[in-house]
Enzyme design. Structure first.
Site, PDB file in Angstrom:
ATOM      1  N   PRO A  24       0.791  -1.227   0.000  1.00  0.00           N
ATOM      2  CA  PRO A  24       0.000   0.000   0.000  1.00  0.00           C
ATOM      3  C   PRO A  24       0.830   1.287   0.000  1.00  0.00           C
ATOM      4  O   PRO A  24       1.877   1.353   0.636  1.00  0.00           O
ATOM      5  CB  PRO A  24      -0.817  -0.103   1.295  1.00  0.00           C
ATOM      6  CG  PRO A  24      -0.116  -1.103   2.132  1.00  0.00           C
ATOM      7  CD  PRO A  24       0.539  -2.061   1.179  1.00  0.00           C
ATOM      8  N   ASN A  25       0.324   2.241  -0.735  1.00  0.00           N
ATOM      9  CA  ASN A  25       0.894   3.597  -0.854  1.00  0.00           C
ATOM     10  C   ASN A  25       2.162   3.666  -1.700  1.00  0.00           C
ATOM     11  O   ASN A  25       2.665   4.749  -1.965  1.00  0.00           O
ATOM     12  CB  ASN A  25       1.153   4.227   0.522  1.00  0.00           C
ATOM     13  CG  ASN A  25      -0.141   4.417   1.296  1.00  0.00           C
ATOM     14  OD1 ASN A  25      -1.046   5.071   0.790  1.00  0.00           O
ATOM     15  ND2 ASN A  25      -0.246   3.840   2.480  1.00  0.00           N
ATOM     16  N   ARG A  32       5.055  10.859  -2.557  1.00  0.00           N
ATOM     17  CA  ARG A  32       4.853  10.548  -1.143  1.00  0.00           C
ATOM     18  C   ARG A  32       6.152  10.730  -0.362  1.00  0.00           C
ATOM     19  O   ARG A  32       7.159  10.072  -0.652  1.00  0.00           O
ATOM     20  CB  ARG A  32       4.428   9.083  -1.077  1.00  0.00           C
ATOM     21  CG  ARG A  32       4.353   8.510   0.285  1.00  0.00           C
ATOM     22  CD  ARG A  32       4.251   6.994   0.208  1.00  0.00           C
ATOM     23  NE  ARG A  32       4.113   6.495   1.548  1.00  0.00           N
ATOM     24  CZ  ARG A  32       4.437   5.284   1.923  1.00  0.00           C
ATOM     25  NH1 ARG A  32       4.906   4.429   1.055  1.00  0.00           N
ATOM     26  NH2 ARG A  32       4.301   4.923   3.168  1.00  0.00           N
ATOM     27  N   TYR A  37      11.411   8.599   0.736  1.00  0.00           N
ATOM     28  CA  TYR A  37      11.330   7.561  -0.300  1.00  0.00           C
ATOM     29  C   TYR A  37      11.903   7.991  -1.655  1.00  0.00           C
ATOM     30  O   TYR A  37      11.964   7.170  -2.574  1.00  0.00           O
ATOM     31  CB  TYR A  37       9.864   7.122  -0.468  1.00  0.00           C
ATOM     32  CG  TYR A  37       9.273   6.546   0.809  1.00  0.00           C
ATOM     33  CD1 TYR A  37       9.768   5.361   1.347  1.00  0.00           C
ATOM     34  CD2 TYR A  37       8.238   7.195   1.489  1.00  0.00           C
ATOM     35  CE1 TYR A  37       9.250   4.834   2.523  1.00  0.00           C
ATOM     36  CE2 TYR A  37       7.704   6.668   2.656  1.00  0.00           C
ATOM     37  CZ  TYR A  37       8.214   5.492   3.171  1.00  0.00           C
ATOM     38  OH  TYR A  37       7.707   4.968   4.333  1.00  0.00           O
ATOM     39  N   ASN A  88       7.893  -5.724  -1.137  1.00  0.00           N
ATOM     40  CA  ASN A  88       7.889  -4.619  -0.182  1.00  0.00           C
ATOM     41  C   ASN A  88       6.438  -4.503   0.296  1.00  0.00           C
ATOM     42  O   ASN A  88       5.599  -3.894  -0.370  1.00  0.00           O
ATOM     43  CB  ASN A  88       8.339  -3.312  -0.838  1.00  0.00           C
ATOM     44  CG  ASN A  88       8.402  -2.178   0.183  1.00  0.00           C
ATOM     45  OD1 ASN A  88       7.883  -2.312   1.299  1.00  0.00           O
ATOM     46  ND2 ASN A  88       9.006  -1.065  -0.203  1.00  0.00           N
ATOM     47  N   ALA A  91       3.303  -0.802   4.684  1.00  0.00           N
ATOM     48  CA  ALA A  91       2.781  -0.797   6.063  1.00  0.00           C
ATOM     49  C   ALA A  91       2.328  -2.182   6.524  1.00  0.00           C
ATOM     50  O   ALA A  91       2.351  -2.480   7.722  1.00  0.00           O
ATOM     51  CB  ALA A  91       1.639   0.200   6.177  1.00  0.00           C
ATOM     52  N   HIS A  94       4.303  -4.554   9.002  1.00  0.00           N
ATOM     53  CA  HIS A  94       4.249  -4.466  10.457  1.00  0.00           C
ATOM     54  C   HIS A  94       2.939  -5.012  11.042  1.00  0.00           C
ATOM     55  O   HIS A  94       2.774  -5.028  12.248  1.00  0.00           O
ATOM     56  CB  HIS A  94       4.432  -2.997  10.885  1.00  0.00           C
ATOM     57  CG  HIS A  94       5.459  -2.279  10.070  1.00  0.00           C
ATOM     58  ND1 HIS A  94       6.792  -2.639  10.087  1.00  0.00           N
ATOM     59  CD2 HIS A  94       5.369  -1.261   9.162  1.00  0.00           C
ATOM     60  CE1 HIS A  94       7.472  -1.859   9.246  1.00  0.00           C
ATOM     61  NE2 HIS A  94       6.628  -1.016   8.674  1.00  0.00           N
ATOM     62  N   ASP A 101       1.516 -15.638   6.405  1.00  0.00           N
ATOM     63  CA  ASP A 101       1.049 -17.013   6.204  1.00  0.00           C
ATOM     64  C   ASP A 101       1.079 -17.396   4.720  1.00  0.00           C
ATOM     65  O   ASP A 101       1.428 -18.522   4.376  1.00  0.00           O
ATOM     66  CB  ASP A 101      -0.374 -17.186   6.753  1.00  0.00           C
ATOM     67  CG  ASP A 101      -0.390 -17.238   8.285  1.00  0.00           C
ATOM     68  OD1 ASP A 101       0.681 -17.384   8.893  1.00  0.00           O
ATOM     69  OD2 ASP A 101      -1.493 -17.145   8.862  1.00  0.00           O
ATOM     70  N   GLU A 112      12.614  -9.662   0.975  1.00  0.00           N
ATOM     71  CA  GLU A 112      11.840  -8.539   1.542  1.00  0.00           C
ATOM     72  C   GLU A 112      12.681  -7.282   1.349  1.00  0.00           C
ATOM     73  O   GLU A 112      13.875  -7.284   1.634  1.00  0.00           O
ATOM     74  CB  GLU A 112      11.626  -8.804   3.037  1.00  0.00           C
ATOM     75  CG  GLU A 112      11.014  -7.620   3.782  1.00  0.00           C
ATOM     76  CD  GLU A 112      10.950  -7.855   5.300  1.00  0.00           C
ATOM     77  OE1 GLU A 112      11.368  -8.928   5.793  1.00  0.00           O
ATOM     78  OE2 GLU A 112      10.493  -6.926   6.002  1.00  0.00           O
ATOM     79  N   HIS A 114      12.784  -2.883   1.807  1.00  0.00           N
ATOM     80  CA  HIS A 114      12.257  -1.594   2.239  1.00  0.00           C
ATOM     81  C   HIS A 114      13.188  -0.510   1.716  1.00  0.00           C
ATOM     82  O   HIS A 114      14.408  -0.645   1.815  1.00  0.00           O
ATOM     83  CB  HIS A 114      12.165  -1.512   3.769  1.00  0.00           C
ATOM     84  CG  HIS A 114      11.309  -2.600   4.302  1.00  0.00           C
ATOM     85  ND1 HIS A 114       9.935  -2.558   4.202  1.00  0.00           N
ATOM     86  CD2 HIS A 114      11.615  -3.793   4.864  1.00  0.00           C
ATOM     87  CE1 HIS A 114       9.442  -3.676   4.699  1.00  0.00           C
ATOM     88  NE2 HIS A 114      10.435  -4.447   5.102  1.00  0.00           N
ATOM     89  N   SER A 116      13.350   2.614   2.890  1.00  0.00           N
ATOM     90  CA  SER A 116      13.949   3.262   4.062  1.00  0.00           C
ATOM     91  C   SER A 116      14.469   2.183   5.014  1.00  0.00           C
ATOM     92  O   SER A 116      14.113   1.007   4.886  1.00  0.00           O
ATOM     93  CB  SER A 116      12.889   4.116   4.766  1.00  0.00           C
ATOM     94  OG  SER A 116      11.824   3.296   5.239  1.00  0.00           O
ATOM     95  N   ARG A 121      13.593   4.083  12.121  1.00  0.00           N
ATOM     96  CA  ARG A 121      12.399   4.936  12.104  1.00  0.00           C
ATOM     97  C   ARG A 121      11.563   4.714  13.364  1.00  0.00           C
ATOM     98  O   ARG A 121      12.080   4.279  14.383  1.00  0.00           O
ATOM     99  CB  ARG A 121      11.618   4.672  10.799  1.00  0.00           C
ATOM    100  CG  ARG A 121      12.473   5.003   9.558  1.00  0.00           C
ATOM    101  CD  ARG A 121      11.710   4.851   8.279  1.00  0.00           C
ATOM    102  NE  ARG A 121      10.562   5.758   8.243  1.00  0.00           N
ATOM    103  CZ  ARG A 121       9.571   5.655   7.353  1.00  0.00           C
ATOM    104  NH1 ARG A 121       9.589   4.698   6.449  1.00  0.00           N
ATOM    105  NH2 ARG A 121       8.571   6.517   7.368  1.00  0.00           N
ATOM    106  N   ARG A 125       7.692   0.582  13.339  1.00  0.00           N
ATOM    107  CA  ARG A 125       8.204   0.033  12.071  1.00  0.00           C
ATOM    108  C   ARG A 125       9.348  -0.959  12.289  1.00  0.00           C
ATOM    109  O   ARG A 125       9.849  -1.562  11.349  1.00  0.00           O
ATOM    110  CB  ARG A 125       8.696   1.159  11.156  1.00  0.00           C
ATOM    111  CG  ARG A 125       7.600   2.069  10.677  1.00  0.00           C
ATOM    112  CD  ARG A 125       8.134   3.078   9.666  1.00  0.00           C
ATOM    113  NE  ARG A 125       7.302   4.252   9.649  1.00  0.00           N
ATOM    114  CZ  ARG A 125       6.183   4.384   8.928  1.00  0.00           C
ATOM    115  NH1 ARG A 125       5.796   3.414   8.138  1.00  0.00           N
ATOM    116  NH2 ARG A 125       5.470   5.484   8.991  1.00  0.00           N
TER     117      ARG A 125
HETATM  118  C1  DQA Z   1       8.481   0.886   3.642  1.00  0.00           C
HETATM  119  C2  DQA Z   1       8.572   1.109   5.150  1.00  0.00           C
HETATM  120  C3  DQA Z   1       7.221   0.916   5.809  1.00  0.00           C
HETATM  121  O1  DQA Z   1       7.316   1.127   7.218  1.00  0.00           O
HETATM  122  C4  DQA Z   1       6.223   1.928   5.260  1.00  0.00           C
HETATM  123  O2  DQA Z   1       4.953   1.722   5.804  1.00  0.00           O
HETATM  124  C5  DQA Z   1       6.184   1.940   3.781  1.00  0.00           C
HETATM  125  C6  DQA Z   1       7.410   1.746   3.003  1.00  0.00           C
HETATM  126  C7  DQA Z   1       9.802   1.189   2.916  1.00  0.00           C
HETATM  127  O3  DQA Z   1       9.917   0.802   1.757  1.00  0.00           O
HETATM  128  O4  DQA Z   1      10.692   1.823   3.471  1.00  0.00           O
HETATM  129  O5  DQA Z   1       5.134   2.189   3.187  1.00  0.00           O
HETATM  130  O6  DQA Z   1       8.177  -0.479   3.417  1.00  0.00           O
END
Ligand code: DQA
Length: 157
Positions: A24-25, A32, A37, A88, A91, A94, A101, A112, A114, A116, A121, A125
């Site tokens: 998401p996002n 954003r 990012y 990735n 959110a 977390h 699962d 995996e 990220h 950031s 942070r 997170r």
């Molecule tokens: C993220 C880190 C997450 O905590 C955050 O909610 C994101 C992006 C990252 O790529 O750094 O949306 O996964």
């Protein structure tokens, strides 16, 4: 069926496929929180990954969703079709036992990522619900982490 067609079909079947899942996002990348990012958009990340995939002989499929269930379904489908996953979960990293699962049911390498460094942070997170079920985690290297993940998968699959 002639030999050429059958060889071609086998090549297609065995083609290295990697699925990249963006949570998401991440569709808002570029706009954003650019101080965290960066300014690169998701389309740019995906097209760079597809180009790198061509060089590595890997077919890269990119998928983004803001919905947990859609991500779970995509992971379930991947079992039959993909040789590796870069994820990735944003959110959902977390919060999502459902994504954890779904990943647990797969028997392919999973990286995996990220953008950031989640450990530098806010405390909420710092916990990833998938880090102990994936092959490796890349965090805090910006969008370079995606190409590093694909290069690493190319060596594993
Ligand atoms: C993220 C880190 C997450 O905590 C955050 O909610 C994101 C992006 C990252 O790529 O750094 O949306 O996964």
């Amino acid at each position: 069926m002639n030999q050429g067609v059958s060889n071609q079909m086998n090549q297609e079947k065995n083609k290295m496929k990697v699925l990249v899942i963006h949570g998401p996002n991440l569709n808002m990348l570029g706009k954003r929180e650019p101080e965290i990012y960066g300014k690169i958009t998701l389309d740019e990340i995906n097209s760079d990954l597809k180009n790198l995939g061509k060089k590595l002989g890997i077919s890269v499929e990119a998928f983004q969703s803001n919905h947990e269930g859609a991500i779970v379904e995509k992971i379930q489908e991947a079992a039959a079709t993909q040789k590796g996953i870069i994820i990735n979960p944003a959110a959902y990293t977390h919060t999502s036992i459902a994504i954890r699962d779904a990943l647990l049911a797969l028997d392919i390498p999973i990286i995996e990522i990220h953008i950031s460094n989640i450990y530098k942070r806010e405390p909420f997170r710092h916990k990833s619900l998938i880090s102990d079920v994936v092959t490796a985690q890349i965090t805090g290297l910006g969008i370079k982490g995606y190409s590093m993940a694909l290069n690493a998968l190319a060596e594993m699959i």
